[in-house]
Design an enzyme around this catalytic site. Structure first.
Site, PDB file in Angstrom:
ATOM      1  N   ASP A  33     -40.920  81.738 -43.149  1.00  0.00           N
ATOM      2  CA  ASP A  33     -40.458  81.445 -41.790  1.00  0.00           C
ATOM      3  C   ASP A  33     -39.098  80.749 -41.801  1.00  0.00           C
ATOM      4  O   ASP A  33     -38.934  79.688 -42.402  1.00  0.00           O
ATOM      5  CB  ASP A  33     -41.463  80.549 -41.062  1.00  0.00           C
ATOM      6  CG  ASP A  33     -42.766  81.275 -40.777  1.00  0.00           C
ATOM      7  OD1 ASP A  33     -42.886  82.452 -41.151  1.00  0.00           O
ATOM      8  OD2 ASP A  33     -43.670  80.660 -40.172  1.00  0.00           O
ATOM      9  N   ASP A  83     -35.529  76.845 -46.138  1.00  0.00           N
ATOM     10  CA  ASP A  83     -34.718  76.264 -45.056  1.00  0.00           C
ATOM     11  C   ASP A  83     -35.203  74.903 -44.576  1.00  0.00           C
ATOM     12  O   ASP A  83     -34.512  74.233 -43.818  1.00  0.00           O
ATOM     13  CB  ASP A  83     -34.690  77.212 -43.854  1.00  0.00           C
ATOM     14  CG  ASP A  83     -36.013  77.198 -43.087  1.00  0.00           C
ATOM     15  OD1 ASP A  83     -37.082  77.362 -43.725  1.00  0.00           O
ATOM     16  OD2 ASP A  83     -35.982  76.996 -41.862  1.00  0.00           O
ATOM     17  N   ASP A 106     -39.310  80.998 -49.453  1.00  0.00           N
ATOM     18  CA  ASP A 106     -40.011  80.630 -48.224  1.00  0.00           C
ATOM     19  C   ASP A 106     -39.966  81.835 -47.282  1.00  0.00           C
ATOM     20  O   ASP A 106     -39.177  82.767 -47.477  1.00  0.00           O
ATOM     21  CB  ASP A 106     -39.285  79.417 -47.610  1.00  0.00           C
ATOM     22  CG  ASP A 106     -39.839  79.029 -46.251  1.00  0.00           C
ATOM     23  OD1 ASP A 106     -41.061  78.837 -46.139  1.00  0.00           O
ATOM     24  OD2 ASP A 106     -39.043  78.916 -45.291  1.00  0.00           O
TER      25      ASP A 106
END
Length: 274
Positions: A12, A216, A10
């Site tokens: 961001d 996250d 991922d």
């Protein structure tokens, strides 16, 4: 039997800092992956337009997955033989999993009176900049979506559950990310795209292909759960998501790109690459 390691990450809040999108803390680990020839596949909610610029900054040459698994972009000069079903976009072959964005917007608009949300297409660049911290140019690139529609969700969690149920009946999946709720086709998922790409790599080698996935947010859960090495990168703004049916998840000590780098370095040691 040798091992081919694939990294799926991922962006961001994971490879990029949640607040300022900086990735300098991950530079050494990124350099190690390049030196070792280990593909680092960006698997993100970002658009193709956003990734073109970001890939240049990251010195990224590998395949990438956009809009939460809606499409995979494969460099034309890569190891993969083109498939007649793939489209071509610039220097890439494109494998799409999702419907047209306009279809998603149309269905969402039909429910606007029932729920409190703002569609991405309703935002001005200035409003998007305020909500995300993106600069003007990056905000403009972010708005060039093709397969998904993010929403700013201003309603309750109960309302979101009801909205998710109604959208599912329309063949649309609702995923909650770090900043937005994302609308996409039922077959659009970071995990599905990851598995498809793993199979592509496996078809090109007799090595054992092993994957590490780092993320996250809630929209990373399936991707992380399907990887050989599952990593949750700690976030400064929310608790680590739970990864179902896995008792071997790594949760980084540090936040964002620093935690990402620690996990990559540990995986490279564990797998005997360094």
């Amino acid at each position: 039997m040798t091992t081919t390691l694939l990294v799926f990450t991922d962006l961001d809040g994971t490879l990029l800092d949640h607040y300022d999108y900086n990735f300098s803390a991950a530079n050494d680990a990124l350099s190690s992956l390049r030196t070792l020839g280990i593909p680092c596949v960006l698997n993100t909610s970002k658009t193709y337009a956003e990734l073109l610029e970001l890939r240049h900054a990251l010195r990224h040459k590998d395949p990438f997955i956009v809009e939460n698994g809606a499409a995979i972009y494969l460099p034309i000069n890569s190891r993969f033989d083109p498939n007649p079903e793939w489209a071509q976009c610039g220097d890439f072959w494109v494998k799409a999993f999702g419907p047209n964005r306009q279809e998603l917007i149309k269905v969402a608009q039909s429910m606007k009176s029932q729920f409190d949300f703002i569609g991405y297409h309703d935002l001005t660049k200035e409003q998007l900049m305020e909500h995300t911290g993106l600069d003007f140019n990056t905000a403009a690139l972010s708005m060039q979506r093709e397969f998904t529609e993010p929403l700013i969700w201003n309603d309750s969690n109960n309302a979101l559950a009801e909205f998710r149920s109604l959208m599912e009946k329309e063949g649309i999946k609702v995923q909650k990310g770090g900043r937005f709720v994302h609308l996409m086709g039922q077959d659009c998922d970071k995990a599905i795209a990851m598995q498809w790409l793993i199979e592509c790599y496996q078809s090109c080698t007799s090595d054992t292909v092993k994957s590490i996935a780092l993320g996250d947010g809630e929209n990373d859960v399936e991707m992380i759960s399907k990887a050989n090495i599952p990593v949750v990168v700690r976030s400064p703004v929310h608790a680590p998501p739970e990864i179902p049916n896995r008792n071997d998840v790594w949760i980084t000590d540090s936040y964002g790109p620093k935690g990402w780098s620690e996990a990559i370095n540990q995986a490279l040691k564990n797998e005997g690459f360094i």
